[in-house]
Design a protein around this motif. Structure first.
Motif, PDB file in Angstrom:
ATOM      1  N   GLU A   1       0.804  -1.220   0.000  1.00 29.54           N
ATOM      2  CA  GLU A   1       0.000   0.000   0.000  1.00 29.54           C
ATOM      3  C   GLU A   1       0.838   1.272   0.000  1.00 29.54           C
ATOM      4  N   SER A   2       1.758   1.333  -0.952  1.00 31.28           N
ATOM      5  CA  SER A   2       2.637   2.497  -1.042  1.00 31.28           C
ATOM      6  C   SER A   2       1.870   3.764  -1.392  1.00 31.28           C
ATOM      7  N   VAL A   3       0.779   3.645  -2.153  1.00 31.69           N
ATOM      8  CA  VAL A   3       0.023   4.832  -2.548  1.00 31.69           C
ATOM      9  C   VAL A   3      -0.642   5.476  -1.324  1.00 31.69           C
ATOM     10  N   ALA A   4      -1.393   4.692  -0.577  1.00 36.54           N
ATOM     11  CA  ALA A   4      -2.079   5.225   0.602  1.00 36.54           C
ATOM     12  C   ALA A   4      -1.074   5.718   1.643  1.00 36.54           C
ATOM     13  N   THR A   5       0.008   4.953   1.829  1.00 39.91           N
ATOM     14  CA  THR A   5       1.036   5.344   2.793  1.00 39.91           C
ATOM     15  C   THR A   5       1.691   6.653   2.385  1.00 39.91           C
ATOM     16  N   GLY A   6       2.101   6.726   1.122  1.00 42.51           N
ATOM     17  CA  GLY A   6       2.746   7.942   0.641  1.00 42.51           C
ATOM     18  C   GLY A   6       1.844   9.148   0.730  1.00 42.51           C
ATOM     19  N   ALA A   7       0.567   8.959   0.435  1.00 43.42           N
ATOM     20  CA  ALA A   7      -0.385  10.067   0.535  1.00 43.42           C
ATOM     21  C   ALA A   7      -0.434  10.598   1.963  1.00 43.42           C
ATOM     22  N   ALA A   8      -0.539   9.700   2.925  1.00 46.45           N
ATOM     23  CA  ALA A   8      -0.586  10.117   4.326  1.00 46.45           C
ATOM     24  C   ALA A   8       0.701  10.815   4.747  1.00 46.45           C
ATOM     25  N   LEU A   9       1.829  10.374   4.211  1.00 47.24           N
ATOM     26  CA  LEU A   9       3.123  10.931   4.615  1.00 47.24           C
ATOM     27  C   LEU A   9       3.299  12.391   4.214  1.00 47.24           C
ATOM     28  N   PHE A  10       2.536  12.868   3.249  1.00 46.05           N
ATOM     29  CA  PHE A  10       2.617  14.286   2.914  1.00 46.05           C
ATOM     30  C   PHE A  10       2.215  15.145   4.121  1.00 46.05           C
ATOM     31  N   PHE A  11       1.188  14.709   4.852  1.00 50.50           N
ATOM     32  CA  PHE A  11       0.779  15.440   6.054  1.00 50.50           C
ATOM     33  C   PHE A  11       1.826  15.308   7.159  1.00 50.50           C
ATOM     34  N   VAL A  12       2.387  14.113   7.310  1.00 48.36           N
ATOM     35  CA  VAL A  12       3.422  13.887   8.327  1.00 48.36           C
ATOM     36  C   VAL A  12       4.640  14.752   8.049  1.00 48.36           C
ATOM     37  N   ASP A  13       5.082  14.752   6.804  1.00 47.80           N
ATOM     38  CA  ASP A  13       6.267  15.522   6.429  1.00 47.80           C
ATOM     39  C   ASP A  13       6.047  17.017   6.675  1.00 47.80           C
ATOM     40  N   GLU A  14       4.887  17.494   6.304  1.00 46.94           N
ATOM     41  CA  GLU A  14       4.560  18.912   6.510  1.00 46.94           C
ATOM     42  C   GLU A  14       4.568  19.253   7.998  1.00 46.94           C
ATOM     43  N   PHE A  15       4.002  18.380   8.807  1.00 44.56           N
ATOM     44  CA  PHE A  15       3.942  18.612  10.252  1.00 44.56           C
ATOM     45  C   PHE A  15       5.341  18.640  10.863  1.00 44.56           C
ATOM     46  N   LEU A  16       6.179  17.687  10.502  1.00 44.55           N
ATOM     47  CA  LEU A  16       7.531  17.619  11.062  1.00 44.55           C
ATOM     48  C   LEU A  16       8.363  18.831  10.645  1.00 44.55           C
ATOM     49  N   ASN A  17       8.169  19.277   9.401  1.00 42.52           N
ATOM     50  CA  ASN A  17       8.883  20.477   8.950  1.00 42.52           C
ATOM     51  C   ASN A  17       8.436  21.710   9.728  1.00 42.52           C
ATOM     52  N   ASP A  18       7.134  21.801   9.970  1.00 52.80           N
ATOM     53  CA  ASP A  18       6.609  22.941  10.734  1.00 52.80           C
ATOM     54  C   ASP A  18       7.138  22.940  12.168  1.00 52.80           C
ATOM     55  N   ILE A  19       7.176  21.747  12.773  1.00 48.60           N
ATOM     56  CA  ILE A  19       7.677  21.629  14.128  1.00 48.60           C
ATOM     57  C   ILE A  19       9.152  22.040  14.196  1.00 48.60           C
ATOM     58  N   SER A  20       9.933  21.598  13.223  1.00 49.14           N
ATOM     59  CA  SER A  20      11.371  21.909  13.233  1.00 49.14           C
ATOM     60  C   SER A  20      11.603  23.413  13.105  1.00 49.14           C
ATOM     61  N   LYS A  21      10.731  24.091  12.367  1.00 49.81           N
ATOM     62  CA  LYS A  21      10.866  25.547  12.237  1.00 49.81           C
ATOM     63  C   LYS A  21      10.515  26.244  13.554  1.00 49.81           C
ATOM     64  N   GLU A  22       9.506  25.712  14.236  1.00 50.08           N
ATOM     65  CA  GLU A  22       9.071  26.335  15.475  1.00 50.08           C
ATOM     66  C   GLU A  22      10.122  26.227  16.583  1.00 50.08           C
ATOM     67  N   VAL A  23      10.781  25.054  16.647  1.00 53.72           N
ATOM     68  CA  VAL A  23      11.722  24.845  17.759  1.00 53.72           C
ATOM     69  C   VAL A  23      13.107  25.379  17.452  1.00 53.72           C
ATOM     70  N   LEU A  24      13.413  25.601  16.181  1.00 49.24           N
ATOM     71  CA  LEU A  24      14.742  26.117  15.847  1.00 49.24           C
ATOM     72  C   LEU A  24      14.651  27.550  15.307  1.00 49.24           C
TER      73      LEU A  24
END
Length: 355
Positions: free
Chosen positions: A332-355
């Motif tokens: 299920e690479s399609v469904a997984t990859g789709a969900a990871l767009f939200f995860v990646d965006e969230f982690l990037n936002d968090i890294s900007k906030e703490v640094l």
């Protein structure tokens, strides 16, 4: 798991800065600070911090002609829950209700705390304008012109619309620590692709970067759904194989493993066409080529044979083993990859906030 001192040293930050950021992340429920590690120098044992992988989750939907697949992943990309439903696609309101029900079903199946949900990504066949959120070409399942708002009519969470091939490719690059540039070759019921540069999807000016399914493989060849003849899609989509086993791709490979002569002939011809396509892709991009999609998930055992065929066509004498690999994310690479767009965006936002 790491102590404040470890983090400060590795990131070359001051201890007060690290302390402030750690306190913020603890307040956000992103990390835990309950472990202690032995202090070899004696004295008080320092606290070790570790992040909580399921502090937030994302949901991915994979929509095709014949099924709806839903998945929940955590911040590590680990699959928490997956549900498959056989369901023919229809362009009507009843089908949109089914998408909403699929999201609710998977949430309820694990009693998920809804405050953890980052969003729902919907992956579809067809060219997608990701910025404006609508399908600009959708002839595979008749979703031409449909918007993210339409698909998410009965979904009460933030949503985004993703090209299915881009989702699969992103899942490979996101989970790899070694590959940063690649071409993801999606071999599903339709053939697509994804150009990955510096860990990101390259969309192209016309939004059809990577659409190798419509490269002309055989001049004046078989009829493609796009209206042209001889497209790669006609010769390398998964249904070229599954059509010989009542649309069951797993059964095709099972018979192939058992030495079925008819399946062997079909497979050999398929690999010849695939080798032609891989050679062209390598010449175009000169990077790693990842074989994914439904067929790619079965490729590991057949890589030596395919590499032979690719090597026989290569003009520079290089070994295809150095650049041609099967996908790592086989389920299920399609469904997984789709969900990871939200995860990646969230982690990037968090890294900007703490640094």
């Amino acid at each position: 798991m790491a102590t404040k001192q470890d983090i400060a040293y590795d990131l070359q930050l001051s201890l007060p800065t690290v302390t402030q950021n750690l306190e913020y992340l603890v307040e956000q429920g992103m990390i835990g600070a309950e472990c202690k590690v032995a202090n070899k120098a004696g004295g008080r044992n320092p606290v070790a911090y570790s992040y909580i992988s399921d502090a937030k989750v994302a949901i991915g939907l994979d929509i095709t002609r014949h099924h709806i697949k839903s998945i929940i992943v955590d911040l590590d990309g680990n699959v928490i829950k997956y549900i498959y439903k056989r369901q023919n696609y229809r362009r009507d309101d009843e089908y949109l209700k089914l998408l909403g029900e699929a999201v609710e079903e998977i949430i309820e199946s694990v009693k998920l705390n809804r405050s953890k949900i980052l969003g729902v990504s919907i992956a579809v066949p067809g060219l997608v304008n990701h910025e404006e959120g609508y399908v600009i070409q959708g002839r595979v399942i008749d979703n031409d012109g449909m918007s993210c708002e339409e698909f998410s009519k009965y979904i009460s969470y933030p949503t985004r619309l993703i090209h299915d091939s881009y989702a699969s490719g992103f899942s490979e690059i996101w989970m790899s620590t070694e590959i940063h540039n690649a071409f993801y070759f999606s071999l599903c019921d339709s053939v697509g692709g994804c150009v990955l540069l510096n860990d990101n999807v390259y969309l192209g000016d016309g939004l059809y970067s990577g659409e190798v399914g419509h490269l002309n493989l055989i001049p004046d060849g078989g009829q493609c759904y796009c209206g042209q003849k001889g497209c790669l899609d006609v010769y390398c989509n998964a249904e070229v194989l599954s059509s010989h086993t009542d649309c069951d791709l797993n059964l095709f490979f099972s018979k192939l493993e058992q030495g079925d002569e008819e399946m062997q002939k079909v497979w050999d011809q398929y690999l010849e066409h695939l080798a032609m396509a891989v050679t062209d892709i390598r010449m175009l991009f000169g990077c790693t080529v990842i074989l994914g999609g439904y067929v790619g998930a079965h490729m590991k055992a057949y890589m030596p044979l395919l590499c032979e065929k690719v090597d026989a066509r290569g003009p520079f004498g290089e070994s295809s083993k150095s650049f041609l690999i099967p996908c790592e994310n086989e389920i299920e690479s399609v469904a997984t990859g789709a969900a990871l767009f939200f995860v990646d965006e969230f982690l990037n936002d968090i890294s900007k906030e703490v640094l």
